[in-house]
Design a protein around this motif. Structure first.
Motif, PDB file in Angstrom:
ATOM      1  N   GLY A  73       0.828  -1.201   0.000  1.00 58.29           N
ATOM      2  CA  GLY A  73       0.000   0.000   0.000  1.00 58.29           C
ATOM      3  C   GLY A  73       0.858   1.245   0.000  1.00 58.29           C
ATOM      4  O   GLY A  73       2.080   1.181   0.150  1.00 58.29           O
ATOM      5  N   ARG A  74       0.203   2.394  -0.192  1.00 61.56           N
ATOM      6  CA  ARG A  74       0.916   3.672  -0.277  1.00 61.56           C
ATOM      7  C   ARG A  74       2.027   3.604  -1.320  1.00 61.56           C
ATOM      8  O   ARG A  74       3.182   3.984  -1.052  1.00 61.56           O
ATOM      9  CB  ARG A  74       1.485   4.070   1.074  1.00 61.56           C
ATOM     10  CG  ARG A  74       0.412   4.415   2.091  1.00 61.56           C
ATOM     11  CD  ARG A  74       1.015   4.738   3.436  1.00 61.56           C
ATOM     12  NE  ARG A  74      -0.035   5.173   4.341  1.00 61.56           N
ATOM     13  CZ  ARG A  74      -0.402   6.433   4.507  1.00 61.56           C
ATOM     14  NH1 ARG A  74       0.167   7.373   3.808  1.00 61.56           N
ATOM     15  NH2 ARG A  74      -1.357   6.748   5.357  1.00 61.56           N
ATOM     16  N   GLY A  75       1.690   3.048  -2.447  1.00 59.58           N
ATOM     17  CA  GLY A  75       2.638   2.972  -3.544  1.00 59.58           C
ATOM     18  C   GLY A  75       3.564   1.778  -3.484  1.00 59.58           C
ATOM     19  O   GLY A  75       4.377   1.571  -4.384  1.00 59.58           O
ATOM     20  N   ARG A  76       3.481   0.990  -2.448  1.00 61.09           N
ATOM     21  CA  ARG A  76       4.378  -0.158  -2.320  1.00 61.09           C
ATOM     22  C   ARG A  76       3.636  -1.413  -2.747  1.00 61.09           C
ATOM     23  O   ARG A  76       2.630  -1.782  -2.147  1.00 61.09           O
ATOM     24  CB  ARG A  76       4.827  -0.278  -0.878  1.00 61.09           C
ATOM     25  CG  ARG A  76       5.878  -1.330  -0.662  1.00 61.09           C
ATOM     26  CD  ARG A  76       6.282  -1.354   0.797  1.00 61.09           C
ATOM     27  NE  ARG A  76       7.141  -2.494   1.041  1.00 61.09           N
ATOM     28  CZ  ARG A  76       8.354  -2.399   1.549  1.00 61.09           C
ATOM     29  NH1 ARG A  76       8.855  -1.237   1.846  1.00 61.09           N
ATOM     30  NH2 ARG A  76       9.075  -3.478   1.763  1.00 61.09           N
ATOM     31  N   ARG A  77       4.138  -2.059  -3.781  1.00 62.41           N
ATOM     32  CA  ARG A  77       3.531  -3.294  -4.269  1.00 62.41           C
ATOM     33  C   ARG A  77       4.500  -4.443  -4.081  1.00 62.41           C
ATOM     34  O   ARG A  77       5.692  -4.245  -3.912  1.00 62.41           O
ATOM     35  CB  ARG A  77       3.165  -3.149  -5.750  1.00 62.41           C
ATOM     36  CG  ARG A  77       2.017  -2.194  -5.958  1.00 62.41           C
ATOM     37  CD  ARG A  77       1.555  -2.215  -7.402  1.00 62.41           C
ATOM     38  NE  ARG A  77       0.460  -1.284  -7.553  1.00 62.41           N
ATOM     39  CZ  ARG A  77       0.331  -0.443  -8.564  1.00 62.41           C
ATOM     40  NH1 ARG A  77       1.225  -0.444  -9.527  1.00 62.41           N
ATOM     41  NH2 ARG A  77      -0.698   0.370  -8.638  1.00 62.41           N
TER      42      ARG A  77
ATOM     43  N   THR B  48      -6.996   3.108  -4.495  1.00 62.79           N
ATOM     44  CA  THR B  48      -5.790   3.781  -4.017  1.00 62.79           C
ATOM     45  C   THR B  48      -5.511   3.517  -2.538  1.00 62.79           C
ATOM     46  O   THR B  48      -4.462   3.911  -2.043  1.00 62.79           O
ATOM     47  CB  THR B  48      -5.904   5.316  -4.197  1.00 62.79           C
ATOM     48  OG1 THR B  48      -6.935   5.810  -3.328  1.00 62.79           O
ATOM     49  CG2 THR B  48      -6.253   5.688  -5.626  1.00 62.79           C
ATOM     50  N   VAL B  49      -6.431   2.899  -1.831  1.00 61.83           N
ATOM     51  CA  VAL B  49      -6.221   2.715  -0.392  1.00 61.83           C
ATOM     52  C   VAL B  49      -5.336   1.492  -0.139  1.00 61.83           C
ATOM     53  O   VAL B  49      -5.269   0.583  -0.970  1.00 61.83           O
ATOM     54  CB  VAL B  49      -7.552   2.568   0.393  1.00 61.83           C
ATOM     55  CG1 VAL B  49      -8.479   3.738   0.116  1.00 61.83           C
ATOM     56  CG2 VAL B  49      -8.236   1.259   0.075  1.00 61.83           C
ATOM     57  N   PRO B  50      -4.654   1.462   1.004  1.00 60.51           N
ATOM     58  CA  PRO B  50      -3.793   0.300   1.287  1.00 60.51           C
ATOM     59  C   PRO B  50      -4.629  -0.953   1.526  1.00 60.51           C
ATOM     60  O   PRO B  50      -5.797  -0.863   1.919  1.00 60.51           O
ATOM     61  CB  PRO B  50      -3.036   0.713   2.548  1.00 60.51           C
ATOM     62  CG  PRO B  50      -3.821   1.815   3.145  1.00 60.51           C
ATOM     63  CD  PRO B  50      -4.563   2.495   2.044  1.00 60.51           C
TER      64      PRO B  50
ATOM     65  N   ARG C  33      -6.065  -4.733  -8.429  1.00 61.23           N
ATOM     66  CA  ARG C  33      -5.561  -3.368  -8.283  1.00 61.23           C
ATOM     67  C   ARG C  33      -4.695  -2.963  -9.483  1.00 61.23           C
ATOM     68  O   ARG C  33      -4.612  -1.790  -9.833  1.00 61.23           O
ATOM     69  CB  ARG C  33      -4.734  -3.286  -7.006  1.00 61.23           C
ATOM     70  CG  ARG C  33      -4.386  -1.885  -6.568  1.00 61.23           C
ATOM     71  CD  ARG C  33      -3.320  -1.950  -5.509  1.00 61.23           C
ATOM     72  NE  ARG C  33      -3.758  -2.408  -4.217  1.00 61.23           N
ATOM     73  CZ  ARG C  33      -4.328  -1.628  -3.301  1.00 61.23           C
ATOM     74  NH1 ARG C  33      -4.557  -0.377  -3.568  1.00 61.23           N
ATOM     75  NH2 ARG C  33      -4.677  -2.108  -2.128  1.00 61.23           N
TER      76      ARG C  33
END
Lengths: 364, 310
Positions: free
Chosen positions: A96-100, B76-78, B284
């Motif tokens: 999440g927060r751009g971390r995949r 966009t959410v974790p 996603r």
């Protein structure tokens, strides 16, 4: 108990689970392989032909391998339960927060390094009275600050400022951090993990400070030893369960831990895993306590930094910590020997109250 | 069984009119897509015990409907937040439930909402019915390389529900084309051997092949690995087992009450959706799920506005 029947009613044995478990697993929905797009294209003959790879029902598996449907149900259920890995789910929490997810960088949670038994024993010995710990935090004497964190913060604003100056020149903050990172990266493959103790008898102040910062950076613990009394040094290495002694010159005879020369720690090594970080309440220093009986006191980053402010530890070490923490430059005379840290100028460190009685490690 | 009406006959026309009203009901209630699956085709694929007639003995039609997934913002959410609200299947079930009442009321034919739940005989991984199969044969989704999750060329990723009825309705055809893989996925697969869903799956449960025309050749899916991410209710007996096997009080305390495990009790006590289908990492990164023309409320609103402007 499929359909309310016990395994002894179904004739299920562990030997059957062993014999048929894998086959049932492979034919069940747990593993699915679809070739082409036969359902959408209404190619039902193909669906029938590839049923086993598409995933079969318990009844279909039973018919294929010659067990009763309830036996397949029972065995499939057992195998599913036994193979289910709870830990997989927690991988999601790191995303999440751009971390995949990245297969190349990924280290499974269960493969991440753990504290060694020695490190855990040290942490177990670290006991503070709860009310006093809370009071120190409330008074701001224990802060969420680590030695390496303070240095890094300062390096971000004034990377060109010097941590120390001696006869060989200035050691800049940015260079200190870069070198310490390299040293830490070398210590790791030598068996030093988070919370492990690295002892040293380095004679030079510059190398000592670099080792201190490296050890702090990786969440390990430094045990500085004085030269001279080898028996006492050996005893302290044993009590402290030191993993490594960083030394120069002649090795200590009959050492209870491995020996490494500081210069060899400056060689290139793979980067430190990202888990290697210290928390402010983690142990940072093991300091020999004066007295006939060999004993060690434990300082966390919090107590060590508070100690430096309160000048409640050996002057040289307090000066080194203060320089790291508060921005003064250590001006070392002569050749920058370790003893010169005691007399380093700019060692200030505003008095800020006394430390709590440090935890002690005593011989078993 | 009553004979199937011949196309063009009065009975056929009557059934077609009923179907139009039923599908219209579904859309008015919020379904993005709805269709009728050919019952005979379902029976050719679904194994005995999992066919519509195993639920409603005199079933003659299977209606499948799909609702949209979450909002565009939700992508966009974790994952830890998405896990709680990502699935929108409850809306689909509500529409299907209402539809079964509507059919009985309007057409006097016995109808049921198809339970989307697990087969009580089969443990935690065998559903009573395959809603996916119903939807695919009803023409409102096609199997993707992401573990056969159905995707729709316009609506992307939907949640499905089914209604069984004794009313005969003319069936629809499956989708003529499979929108998966998207062109960008084909290109990535050619370069790396993986599509985005394969690459970013946290347990690497997906793999597959694509031919020169960009069509699926083979889809490989380790559902058991996916279940570890998305079926957290299966963790409950594991936790209890660890607690019972604990060697001392401290280990037992950890097994029952450390934060990872304690959260299970919260999820169970509030009936949280976070107990199942928590992982959305393949969707996603799916260009169809996230960027199909009508995949989310923003896109649908913009498309509706553009249509109105014309």
């Amino acid at each position: 108990m499929p359909r309310g029947l016990r395994y002894d009613q179904l004739g299920i044995t562990e030997a059957m689970v062993e014999t048929w478990g894998e086959a049932i697993w492979a034919m069940s929905n747990n593993v699915q392989v679809r070739r082409g797009d036969p359902i959408r294209l209404r190619q039902f003959d193909r669906v029938s032909a590839e049923r086993a790879s598409l995933g079969m029902s318990d009844g279909q598996i039973a018919e294929r391998i010659g067990l009763a449907r309830e036996q397949v149900m029972a065995i499939r259920g057992l195998v599913e339960t036994r193979r289910f890995q709870r830990r997989s789910y927690f991988e999601l929490l790191a995303l999440g927060r751009g971390r995949r997810f990245n297969a190349e960088r990924h280290v499974a949670l269960h493969e991440r390094p753990a504290f060694s038994a020695d490190a855990l024993a040290l942490r177990e010995a670290l006991r503070f009275e709860p009310a006093r710990a809370r009071a120190f935090v409330e008074r701001g004497e224990w802060r969420n600050e680590t030695l390496a964190g303070l240095l890094a913060a300062r390096a971000r604003t004034t990377p060109g400022s010097a941590l120390l100056r001696d006869a060989s020149g200035s050691l800049l903050l940015a260079d200190t951090l870069a070198t310490a990172e390299k040293v830490a990266a070398r210590l790791h493959p030598l068996g030093v993990g988070r919370g492990d103790v690295v002892a040293t008898r380095l004679p030079g102040a510059r190398a000592f400070v670099l080792l201190l910062v490296a050890v702090a950076r990786m969440g390990a613990v430094l045990l500085p030893l004085e030269r001279g009394d080898d028996d006492r040094a050996r005893a302290l290495l044993r009590i402290g369960r030191a993993r490594l002694l960083v030394d120069e010159g002649g090795a200590l005879a009959a050492m209870p831990c491995a020996l490494v020369a500081f210069d060899s720690l400056l060689e290139e090594a793979p980067a430190l895993p990202e888990d290697f970080v210290a928390a402010a309440a983690d142990p940072l220093l093991l300091l020999p306590v004066d007295g006939a009986e060999p004993r060690l006191s434990i300082h966390t980053h919090q107590t060590a930094l508070a100690g430096a402010r309160a000048a409640a530890m050996p002057a040289g070490l307090a000066n080194a910590l203060a320089a790291c923490a508060s921005g003064v430059t250590l001006e070392l005379p002569l050749q920058g020997g370790l003893a010169s840290l005691d007399a380093a100028t700019g060692s200030a460190g505003a008095p800020g109250g006394w430390l709590p009685a440090p935890a002690r490690i005593t011989p078993a | 069984m009553t004979a199937i009406p011949q196309p063009g006959s009065a009975e056929w026309e009557q059934a077609a009119a009923a179907k139009a009203k039923i599908l219209d009901y579904c859309r008015r209630k919020g379904a993005l897509a709805a269709g009728v699956a050919r019952l005979e085709d379902i029976d050719l694929v679904a194994p005995p015990g999992h066919r519509p007639s195993d639920i409603l003995p005199n079933v003659r039609s299977v209606i499948s409907l799909g609702v949209g997934g979450q909002t565009q913002g939700a992508w966009t959410v974790p994952p830890k937040a998405f896990a709680y609200f990502g699935s929108t299947e409850g809306r689909a079930y509500g529409i299907a439930y209402g539809c079964s009442f509507y059919i009985e009321n309007a057409f006097h034919a016995r109808s049921v909402y198809c339970p989307p739940d697990m087969d009580p005989e089969g443990g935690a991984r065998i559903p009573l019915q395959s809603l996916k199969l119903h939807a695919e044969l009803a023409g409102i989704g096609a199997r993707s390389l992401a573990g056969d999750i159905l995707l729709h060329p316009e609506f992307g990723y939907m949640y499905y529900a089914s209604v069984f009825t004794e009313l005969w309705l003319p069936p629809d055809e499956p989708l003529a084309e499979n929108p998966c893989p998207a062109p960008s996925c084909v290109e990535m697969h050619r370069k790396t051997g993986q599509t985005p869903c394969m690459k970013f799956c946290p347990v690497q449960c997906l793999s597959g092949e694509i031919d020169e025309q960009g069509r699926q050749v083979e889809m490989r899916y380790e559902m058991s690995k996916c279940a570890e991410m998305s079926q957290q209710y299966e963790a409950v007996p594991k936790v209890l087992g660890e607690a019972m096997a604990a060697g001392d009080a401290a280990a037992r305390e950890r097994a029952l009450a450390d934060p990872d495990n304690a959260l299970l009790w919260y999820k169970m006590s509030v009936g949280s959706g976070g107990l199942l289908a928590q992982c959305f990492e393949c969707m996603r990164v799916c260009p169809l799920a996230t960027r199909a023309p009508l995949a989310d409320p923003i896109r649908r609103a913009v498309a509706a506005a553009a249509k109105g402007a014309k």
